[in-house]
Design a protein around this motif. Structure first.
Motif, short mmCIF file in Angstrom:
data_model
loop_
_atom_site.label_atom_id
_atom_site.label_comp_id
_atom_site.label_asym_id
_atom_site.label_seq_id
_atom_site.Cartn_x
_atom_site.Cartn_y
_atom_site.Cartn_z
N ARG A 1 -1.61 -2.82 -3.17
CA ARG A 1 -3.14 -2.10 -3.43
C ARG A 1 -4.02 -3.33 -2.34
O ARG A 1 -5.42 -3.13 -2.98
CB ARG A 1 -3.45 -1.54 -5.03
CG ARG A 1 -2.64 0.00 -4.76
CD ARG A 1 -3.15 0.67 -5.93
NE ARG A 1 -2.80 -0.35 -6.74
CZ ARG A 1 -1.93 0.02 -8.14
NH1 ARG A 1 -1.18 1.74 -7.26
NH2 ARG A 1 -1.68 -0.69 -9.22
N GLY A 2 -3.79 -3.93 -2.42
CA GLY A 2 -4.85 -5.60 -1.61
C GLY A 2 -4.91 -6.43 -3.04
O GLY A 2 -5.44 -6.97 -2.77
N TYR A 3 -4.05 -6.43 -4.11
CA TYR A 3 -3.65 -7.24 -5.19
C TYR A 3 -2.98 -8.68 -4.66
O TYR A 3 -1.77 -8.36 -3.50
CB TYR A 3 -3.72 -6.76 -6.14
CG TYR A 3 -3.89 -6.51 -6.77
CD1 TYR A 3 -5.48 -6.78 -7.67
CD2 TYR A 3 -4.38 -5.23 -7.74
CE1 TYR A 3 -6.50 -6.12 -8.52
CE2 TYR A 3 -5.23 -3.80 -7.79
CZ TYR A 3 -6.59 -4.64 -8.14
OH TYR A 3 -6.97 -3.83 -8.98
N SER A 4 -3.23 -9.64 -5.11
CA SER A 4 -2.91 -11.29 -4.87
C SER A 4 -1.87 -12.06 -5.96
O SER A 4 -2.73 -12.29 -6.76
CB SER A 4 -2.84 -11.40 -4.08
OG SER A 4 -3.45 -11.38 -2.26
N MET A 5 -0.10 -12.80 -5.60
CA MET A 5 -0.15 -13.61 -6.97
C MET A 5 -0.60 -14.79 -6.39
O MET A 5 -0.63 -15.03 -5.34
CB MET A 5 1.04 -13.37 -7.38
CG MET A 5 2.04 -14.02 -8.35
SD MET A 5 3.47 -13.12 -8.23
CE MET A 5 4.42 -13.45 -7.39
#
Length: 414
Positions: free
Chosen positions: A367-371
């Motif tokens: 959904r467009g999140y990054s770690m």
């Protein structure tokens, strides 16, 4: 013979003429003055109680009589009910009733005398024995339906015994009779009656006892009201029928016995069953038993006829069919319940899988999140304060990996 000194009439001239009132008043004065208080014993006759409560009657003996009156105030204290023939002892005063010209006794107290004393004695004894429970109905037993042997305690020469024996023979010659000869009158009668009742009980000589005698005066019947006789009758293990005198006679044995018969003849009627009645009853029972057995046999025949192969199969099918239908209905209901449970379970599993899938890291990253990780320590960076300018970071998006260097650290809103 009584002599009253002050009753001597005054000496009057021979030519004295009295009016009726004058002579009556003179007699009244003389009699009432001479007899201020007397006690007279006699038999009540012509007893006439008034509605006002006053009592009017005549006292008499074998040769004479005197009028008597007892006013309500004195009559209310009487302990017995006066009636013609009762021997009484009266206390009062003699008076003259001028309107009728006759003298009478005005009674202030009256009690029974002679036989009346016996009645009072019997009444007192009855109350005493009753208070001890000797007359309680709970003590009384039923007479045997068919006594093999009856005992008779009475005079061996009396008419009562002859009557009982005649009736017994007429009603049922199969019943045996044991005679217990006893005195039934006089001073030794009570002891004789007690002794014979005890003998019958001690040796179990009969199934039922008749104790009694023929008619007689109140004094003649006294032995059957003797306390020892009453107690012996009450304690008897053999059922006892009291048969004393005629129907109007009574004795205390009547209250202690298991049954009171109005006469000795009636006692025999009570204890000896009529053979003809017994035979009739037996025949009736036999017919009833035969008819019952025959009816039951007919019913059993009807039942047995139904036990053939066709009827048995039909009866079995009749019983089986409802059970099979109930089984099929239960099977359908079970399957329907299982399908419904499976659908519900499947739907629940799908919902859980959707929840798990939505919560997975891959989905979140897609959904467009990054770690973000510290490249050196590989720790996840959740707060900017965990880094400082110059720190190398490793950024992991949904696809691929990036390396970056922190130029500055500041608050979110800066």
């Amino acid at each position: 013979m009584y002599r009253i000194a002050d009753m001597t009439p005054p000496v009057l001239p021979e030519d004295t003429v009295f009016t009726v009132t004058q002579i009556t008043d003179l007699i009244k004065e003389m009699i009432e003055g001479a007899f201020p208080a007397v006690v007279i014993e006699g038999e009540i006759s012509n007893y006439r109680p008034a509605g006002s409560g006053h009592l009017y009657f005549t006292l008499k003996d074998d040769t004479s009589q005197i009028s008597a009156v007892m006013f309500r105030s004195a009559a209310s204290a009487l302990k017995f009910t006066p009636k013609d023939g009762t021997l009484v002892r009266c206390t009062g005063k003699l008076t003259v009733y001028p309107a009728r010209g006759n003298y009478q006794i005005l009674i202030t107290r009256m009690e029974t005398a002679g036989a009346g004393n016996i009645l009072q004695m019997l009444e007192d004894r009855k109350k005493k024995l009753a208070s001890e429970g000797l007359f309680e109905s709970s003590r009384k037993r039923h007479l045997p339906f068919f006594p093999r042997t009856i005992g008779i305690v009475t005079s061996p020469t009396g008419a009562a015994l002859r009557d009982i024996l005649q009736i017994t023979k007429r009603r049922n010659e199969a019943v045996s009779v044991v005679i217990f000869p006893a005195l039934v009158q006089g001073n030794d009668a009570a002891a004789s009656i007690v002794r014979q009742i005890d003998t019958a009980n001690r040796f179990h000589m009969c199934d039922v006892l008749i104790v009694g005698r023929g008619g007689g005066s109140l004094e003649d019947l006294l032995p059957f009201s003797d306390e020892s006789v009453v107690r012996t009758i009450a304690a008897s293990e053999i059922p006892i029928v009291s048969a004393v005198g005629h129907e109007i006679d009574w004795a205390l044995s009547d209250y202690a016995a298991d049954v009171r018969a109005p006469t000795p003849s009636a006692a025999a009627e009570l204890v000896v069953p009529l053979k003809a009645d017994i035979m009739q009853n037996l025949q009736s029972y036999t017919d009833e038993l035969y008819n019952t057995i025959r009816q039951k046999a007919e019913n059993m025949k009807l039942v047995v006829r139904t036990f053939n192969p066709d009827n048995l199969e039909l009866q079995f099918r009749t019983i089986e069919q409802p059970l099979l239908a109930k089984f099929d209905n239960a099977k359908v209901a079970l399957l329907q319940n299982m399908d419904a449970r499976l659908r519900d379970t499947k739907q629940h599993i799908e919902m859980c899988m959707q929840i798990l899938e939505n919560a997975s890291p891959e989905t979140i990253l897609a959904r467009g999140y990054s770690m973000v990780r510290d490249r050196m320590t590989q720790q996840i960076v959740r707060d900017a304060s965990q880094t400082k300018p110059g720190t190398e970071l490793e950024i992991v998006p949904a696809k691929g990996k990036l390396t970056a260097q922190v130029l500055s650290v500041g608050e979110k809103n800066e």
